[in-house]
Design a protein around this motif. Structure first.
Motif, PDB file in Angstrom:
ATOM      1  N   ILE B 170       1.014  -1.115   0.172  1.00 13.12           N
ATOM      2  CA  ILE B 170      -0.098   0.126  -0.096  1.00 13.12           C
ATOM      3  C   ILE B 170       0.817   1.173  -0.004  1.00 13.12           C
ATOM      4  CG2 ILE B 170      -1.685   1.303   1.174  1.00 13.12           C
ATOM      5  CD1 ILE B 170      -2.587  -1.531   2.279  1.00 13.12           C
ATOM      6  N   MET B 171       1.924   1.252   0.893  1.00 12.49           N
ATOM      7  CA  MET B 171       2.965   2.394   0.857  1.00 12.49           C
ATOM      8  C   MET B 171       3.553   2.472  -0.164  1.00 12.49           C
ATOM      9  SD  MET B 171       3.918   5.198   2.493  1.00 12.49           S
ATOM     10  CE  MET B 171       2.966   4.848   3.885  1.00 12.49           C
ATOM     11  N   ALA B 172       4.010   1.280  -1.077  1.00  7.93           N
ATOM     12  CA  ALA B 172       4.493   1.399  -2.121  1.00  7.93           C
ATOM     13  C   ALA B 172       3.803   2.066  -3.293  1.00  7.93           C
ATOM     14  CB  ALA B 172       5.092  -0.030  -2.733  1.00  7.93           C
ATOM     15  N   GLY B 173       2.451   1.793  -3.289  1.00  9.52           N
ATOM     16  CA  GLY B 173       1.616   2.411  -4.133  1.00  9.52           C
ATOM     17  C   GLY B 173       1.581   3.973  -3.921  1.00  9.52           C
ATOM     18  N   VAL B 174       1.411   4.283  -2.663  1.00  8.86           N
ATOM     19  CA  VAL B 174       1.300   5.750  -2.302  1.00  8.86           C
ATOM     20  C   VAL B 174       2.696   6.665  -2.719  1.00  8.86           C
ATOM     21  CG1 VAL B 174       1.456   7.265  -0.387  1.00  8.86           C
ATOM     22  CG2 VAL B 174      -0.035   5.302  -0.286  1.00  8.86           C
ATOM     23  N   ILE B 175       3.767   5.841  -2.734  1.00  9.40           N
ATOM     24  CA  ILE B 175       5.012   6.533  -3.452  1.00  9.40           C
ATOM     25  C   ILE B 175       4.876   6.487  -4.740  1.00  9.40           C
ATOM     26  CG2 ILE B 175       7.408   6.150  -3.538  1.00  9.40           C
ATOM     27  CD1 ILE B 175       6.606   7.324  -0.602  1.00  9.40           C
ATOM     28  N   ASN B 176       4.610   5.362  -5.475  1.00  8.72           N
ATOM     29  CA  ASN B 176       4.542   5.285  -6.977  1.00  8.72           C
ATOM     30  C   ASN B 176       3.538   6.429  -7.539  1.00  8.72           C
ATOM     31  OD1 ASN B 176       6.233   3.286  -7.242  1.00  8.72           O
ATOM     32  ND2 ASN B 176       4.508   2.106  -7.251  1.00  8.72           N
ATOM     33  N   ASP B 177       2.517   6.672  -6.838  1.00  8.19           N
ATOM     34  CA  ASP B 177       1.378   7.814  -7.264  1.00  8.19           C
ATOM     35  C   ASP B 177       1.973   9.313  -6.848  1.00  8.19           C
ATOM     36  OD1 ASP B 177      -0.275   5.915  -7.868  1.00  8.19           O
ATOM     37  OD2 ASP B 177      -1.655   5.982  -6.123  1.00  8.19           O
ATOM     38  N   LEU B 178       2.707   9.338  -5.812  1.00  9.80           N
ATOM     39  CA  LEU B 178       3.235  10.439  -5.498  1.00  9.80           C
ATOM     40  C   LEU B 178       4.391  10.918  -6.505  1.00  9.80           C
ATOM     41  CD1 LEU B 178       3.874  10.608  -1.665  1.00  9.80           C
ATOM     42  CD2 LEU B 178       2.791  12.134  -2.935  1.00  9.80           C
ATOM     43  N   ILE B 179       5.041   9.788  -7.053  1.00  6.58           N
ATOM     44  CA  ILE B 179       6.006  10.314  -7.745  1.00  6.58           C
ATOM     45  C   ILE B 179       5.655  10.401  -9.141  1.00  6.58           C
ATOM     46  CG2 ILE B 179       8.048   9.107  -9.164  1.00  6.58           C
ATOM     47  CD1 ILE B 179       8.792   7.607  -6.820  1.00  6.58           C
ATOM     48  N   ARG B 180       4.783   9.832  -9.805  1.00 11.33           N
ATOM     49  CA  ARG B 180       3.907  10.049 -10.988  1.00 11.33           C
ATOM     50  C   ARG B 180       3.361  11.472 -10.999  1.00 11.33           C
ATOM     51  NH1 ARG B 180       4.890   8.983 -15.998  1.00 11.33           N
ATOM     52  NH2 ARG B 180       3.553  10.207 -17.164  1.00 11.33           N
ATOM     53  N   GLU B 181       2.735  11.798  -9.827  1.00  6.48           N
ATOM     54  CA  GLU B 181       1.890  13.066  -9.896  1.00  6.48           C
ATOM     55  C   GLU B 181       2.948  14.314  -9.671  1.00  6.48           C
ATOM     56  OE1 GLU B 181      -1.405  11.564  -6.926  1.00  6.48           O
ATOM     57  OE2 GLU B 181      -0.455  13.510  -6.166  1.00  6.48           O
ATOM     58  N   ILE B 182       4.321  14.123  -8.904  1.00  7.89           N
ATOM     59  CA  ILE B 182       5.153  15.061  -8.863  1.00  7.89           C
ATOM     60  C   ILE B 182       5.493  15.339 -10.246  1.00  7.89           C
ATOM     61  CG2 ILE B 182       7.280  15.833  -7.425  1.00  7.89           C
ATOM     62  CD1 ILE B 182       5.877  14.512  -5.157  1.00  7.89           C
ATOM     63  N   VAL B 183       6.322  14.400 -10.831  1.00  5.85           N
ATOM     64  CA  VAL B 183       7.028  14.267 -11.955  1.00  5.85           C
ATOM     65  C   VAL B 183       6.030  15.091 -13.191  1.00  5.85           C
ATOM     66  CG1 VAL B 183       7.895  13.244 -13.941  1.00  5.85           C
ATOM     67  CG2 VAL B 183       8.511  12.415 -11.702  1.00  5.85           C
ATOM     68  N   VAL B 184       4.671  14.620 -13.199  1.00  6.05           N
ATOM     69  CA  VAL B 184       3.894  15.212 -14.210  1.00  6.05           C
ATOM     70  C   VAL B 184       3.683  16.908 -13.961  1.00  6.05           C
ATOM     71  CG1 VAL B 184       1.518  15.347 -15.090  1.00  6.05           C
ATOM     72  CG2 VAL B 184       2.700  13.335 -14.754  1.00  6.05           C
ATOM     73  N   GLU B 185       3.489  17.203 -12.578  1.00 14.25           N
ATOM     74  CA  GLU B 185       3.022  18.394 -12.124  1.00 14.25           C
ATOM     75  C   GLU B 185       4.394  19.514 -12.556  1.00 14.25           C
ATOM     76  OE1 GLU B 185       1.544  18.411  -8.171  1.00 14.25           O
ATOM     77  OE2 GLU B 185       2.987  19.354  -7.633  1.00 14.25           O
ATOM     78  N   MET B 186       5.744  18.815 -12.018  1.00 11.87           N
ATOM     79  CA  MET B 186       6.865  19.825 -12.160  1.00 11.87           C
ATOM     80  C   MET B 186       7.225  19.861 -13.714  1.00 11.87           C
ATOM     81  SD  MET B 186       8.793  18.615  -8.886  1.00 11.87           S
ATOM     82  CE  MET B 186      10.336  19.517  -9.087  1.00 11.87           C
ATOM     83  N   GLY B 187       6.964  18.776 -14.464  1.00 13.68           N
ATOM     84  CA  GLY B 187       7.478  18.660 -15.847  1.00 13.68           C
ATOM     85  C   GLY B 187       8.726  18.354 -15.800  1.00 13.68           C
ATOM     86  N   ALA B 188       9.098  17.579 -14.797  1.00 12.43           N
ATOM     87  CA  ALA B 188      10.608  17.055 -14.648  1.00 12.43           C
ATOM     88  C   ALA B 188      10.731  16.067 -15.687  1.00 12.43           C
ATOM     89  CB  ALA B 188      11.112  16.757 -13.273  1.00 12.43           C
ATOM     90  N   THR B 189      12.148  15.852 -15.918  1.00 10.28           N
ATOM     91  CA  THR B 189      12.908  14.705 -16.456  1.00 10.28           C
ATOM     92  C   THR B 189      12.949  13.796 -15.363  1.00 10.28           C
ATOM     93  OG1 THR B 189      13.668  15.987 -18.404  1.00 10.28           O
ATOM     94  CG2 THR B 189      14.516  13.795 -18.160  1.00 10.28           C
ATOM     95  N   ALA B 190      12.547  12.602 -15.297  1.00  9.43           N
ATOM     96  CA  ALA B 190      12.779  11.544 -14.291  1.00  9.43           C
ATOM     97  C   ALA B 190      13.427  10.264 -15.013  1.00  9.43           C
ATOM     98  CB  ALA B 190      11.367  11.176 -13.775  1.00  9.43           C
ATOM     99  N   MET B 191      14.457   9.841 -13.897  1.00  6.16           N
ATOM    100  CA  MET B 191      15.080   8.439 -14.267  1.00  6.16           C
ATOM    101  C   MET B 191      14.783   7.438 -12.732  1.00  6.16           C
ATOM    102  SD  MET B 191      18.521   8.940 -16.337  1.00  6.16           S
ATOM    103  CE  MET B 191      19.118   7.016 -16.199  1.00  6.16           C
ATOM    104  N   THR B 192      14.246   6.251 -13.001  1.00  2.83           N
ATOM    105  CA  THR B 192      13.993   5.667 -11.817  1.00  2.83           C
ATOM    106  C   THR B 192      14.583   4.362 -12.194  1.00  2.83           C
ATOM    107  OG1 THR B 192      11.657   6.735 -11.659  1.00  2.83           O
ATOM    108  CG2 THR B 192      11.922   4.677 -10.294  1.00  2.83           C
ATOM    109  N   ILE B 193      15.167   3.649 -10.994  1.00  2.28           N
ATOM    110  CA  ILE B 193      15.662   2.323 -11.196  1.00  2.28           C
ATOM    111  C   ILE B 193      14.753   1.547 -10.169  1.00  2.28           C
ATOM    112  CG2 ILE B 193      17.761   2.684 -12.250  1.00  2.28           C
ATOM    113  CD1 ILE B 193      19.006   2.488  -9.555  1.00  2.28           C
TER     114      ILE B 193
END
Lengths: 260, 248
Positions: B170-193
């Motif tokens: 559940i916490m992993a899902g929360v973090i995934n959603d946060l990352i997606r939201e933040i990256v879209v909101e900021m228009g940032a380039t993201a690299m995740t491993i």
């Protein structure tokens, strides 16, 4: 071939030692550059001054007072064999200021401060906090090493001065309370016998030993291996290296100041 | 845009990267997947200059990453580390505002604290967390604080190293959603491993699979399930049998 293998091992050992000396020398030079060039981190420096200087006072004070007291007892007992009991104030003063004060404070700092610095920085390394510093545009040597070494260079001579005074007081307390010395005469003999050279040598030794202690903690911490074992090895290695280097530096500095 | 060209890196005999070439277009989210020890973290650390590659070039917006003003270069990045890498000796708000309290982005302490509290709120943490120390927080909260620190200075490029490792689903899902939201909101380039395929599907625009030190497959996330690449297929379905040898 069998005859040559010990020579090969000796050669490898020599190369290992020389490369280690080179790495430490480069680390020391870089630290000095980071101490002298901006940006400076006043909060980190203040924290290090508190940790290394102020919080070391109890252990330094206790070490010095017991050593001064024991020294007075030993000199009195030894001197009595050839009717030289009266030299207790002079020998306590010279013994504490020239040798025991700086060396014991240096070793206590190696035990207390070097180990703590090495363990802290090594843990930061294995938990990627050092990498995090870099990604936050902060040079780890400037943020972690420079404040600690600077604080040790400033506070350890002061700790040595305090240790010298408390050690002499320990000898004074034992001599006047247990050995029947006159307090005023004891103090007069102490002050008359000490030379400026003794005090300067004590403070210079403190500065050098402080630098060695902090530098070794930082060096071993920054070069720690992985995991809990890496942190343990870094801590152990830092204290061993600091103690040996402090004793070796003490021998060299005594030669510089007192070889007549 | 981030471009890695023929990057090699070895640690002693262990050749981790053997000619890695990868492009991450500006404003997109690239997720690198691959088995443990395949060099995913090494690749990220090479881009940041934490590890020097033995060979090859890395460009960020066309500029060689090894040249130019290093502080200005790093100021463009934020990074969430696998274990959080929070500074134990500092309270949470000073961790989040670390970059804002010193260096070229320095602000007054009160303003930096305000920004830190705002970023903590953005990742779902209450303001009372600000004055606690990292050791007092749960693993999930530490990840959120790490995420808040990564975005505190509003970087153009954000790296996420195993963002959901060690968290419950559940916490992993929360973090995934946060990352997606933040990256879209900021228009940032993201690299995740990551190894976590749920993360991949939640975070990625594009996916690259690293195997044997090179990119085995790369493409949009929606094509991942129909790639016909036996390596990728084995990895995403978690099969023990296939071209990737599982160490038993």
């Amino acid at each position: 071939m069998i005859l040559l293998s010990p020579l090969g091992a000796l050669g490898r050992l020599t190369l290992d030692i020389l490369s280690a000396v080179g790495r430490v020398a480069i680390f020391a030079a870089l630290t000095l550059r980071h101490i002298l060039t901006p940006p400076f981190y006043p909060r980190e420096i203040a924290h290090a001054l508190l940790q290394i200087g102020w919080l070391s006072l109890p252990v330094v004070g206790l070490t010095a007072i017991f050593t001064g007291g024991a020294l007075a007892l030993q000199i009195y007992a030894g001197g009595a064999r050839f009717n030289a009991e009266a030299v207790v104030p002079q020998i306590v003063a010279i013994g504490m200021v020239r040798e025991l004060g700086p060396v014991l404070v240096g070793l206590m700092i190696a035990a207390r401060v070097t180990s703590s610095i090495a363990a802290e920085i090594a843990t930061m390394k294995v938990t990627e906090q050092i990498d995090a510093l870099v990604t936050l545009s902060t040079h780890p040597m400037k943020y972690l090493t420079a404040p600690r070494v600077l604080a040790a260079l400033i506070t350890v001579p002061l700790l040595v001065g305090v240790g010298d005074v408390i050690g002499i007081f320990g000898g004074y307390a034992v001599a006047t309370q247990n050995l029947g010395f006159n307090p005023a005469t004891y103090l007069k003999n102490t002050v008359d016998f000490l030379e400026m050279r003794d005090i300067v040598s004590s403070l210079v030794k403190g500065c050098v030993f402080g630098g060695i202690a902090a530098l070794m903690g930082c060096y071993y911490g920054m070069n720690s291996g992985r995991g809990a074992q890496g942190v343990g090895r870094a801590t152990k290695g830092s204290v061993e290296a600091a103690a040996v280097l402090i004793l070796a530096a003490n021998f060299l500095l005594t030669g510089v100041f007192f070889s007549v | 845009m981030i471009r890695l060209e023929n990057v090699h890196k070895a640690f002693g005999e262990n050749r981790v990267l053997r000619g890695l070439t990868l492009e991450v277009p500006k404003g997109t989210s690239m997720v690198i997947i691959g088995g443990s020890g395949t060099g995913k973290s090494v690749a990220l650390k090479c881009v940041l200059g934490l590890i020097a590659p033995d060979q090859g070039k890395i460009f960020v917006d066309g500029q060689d990453a090894t040249t130019g003003d290093r502080d200005a270069f790093l100021a463009r990045f934020g990074m969430l580390f696998q274990g959080g890498a929070l500074f134990d000796s500092l309270p949470v708000w000073q961790n989040v505002a670390f970059r804002l309290l010193r260096g070229s982005l320095k602000r007054p302490a009160a303003e930096a604290r305000e920004i830190a509290i705002e970023k903590l709120r953005r990742v779902g943490l209450k303001p009372d967390v600000a004055d606690r120390f990292p050791a007092e927080l749960s693993g999930g909260m530490q990840k959120r604080v790490g995420l808040a620190r990564a975005i505190a200075a509003e970087p153009e490029i954000i790296f996420f190293d195993e963002p959901t490792t060690g968290l419950d689903p559940i916490m992993a899902g929360v973090i995934n959603d946060l990352i997606r939201e933040i990256v879209v909101e900021m228009g940032a380039t993201a690299m995740t491993i990551t190894h976590d395929m749920t993360s991949v599907r939640a975070i990625a625009d594009n996916v690259a699979m690293l195997h044997d030190g090179v990119i085995q497959w790369t493409g949009p996330v929606k094509e991942m399930d129909h790639s016909n690449d036996p390596y990728l297929d084995q990895f995403i379905h978690g099969r023990a049998e296939g071209p990737i040898e599982a160490v038993r």
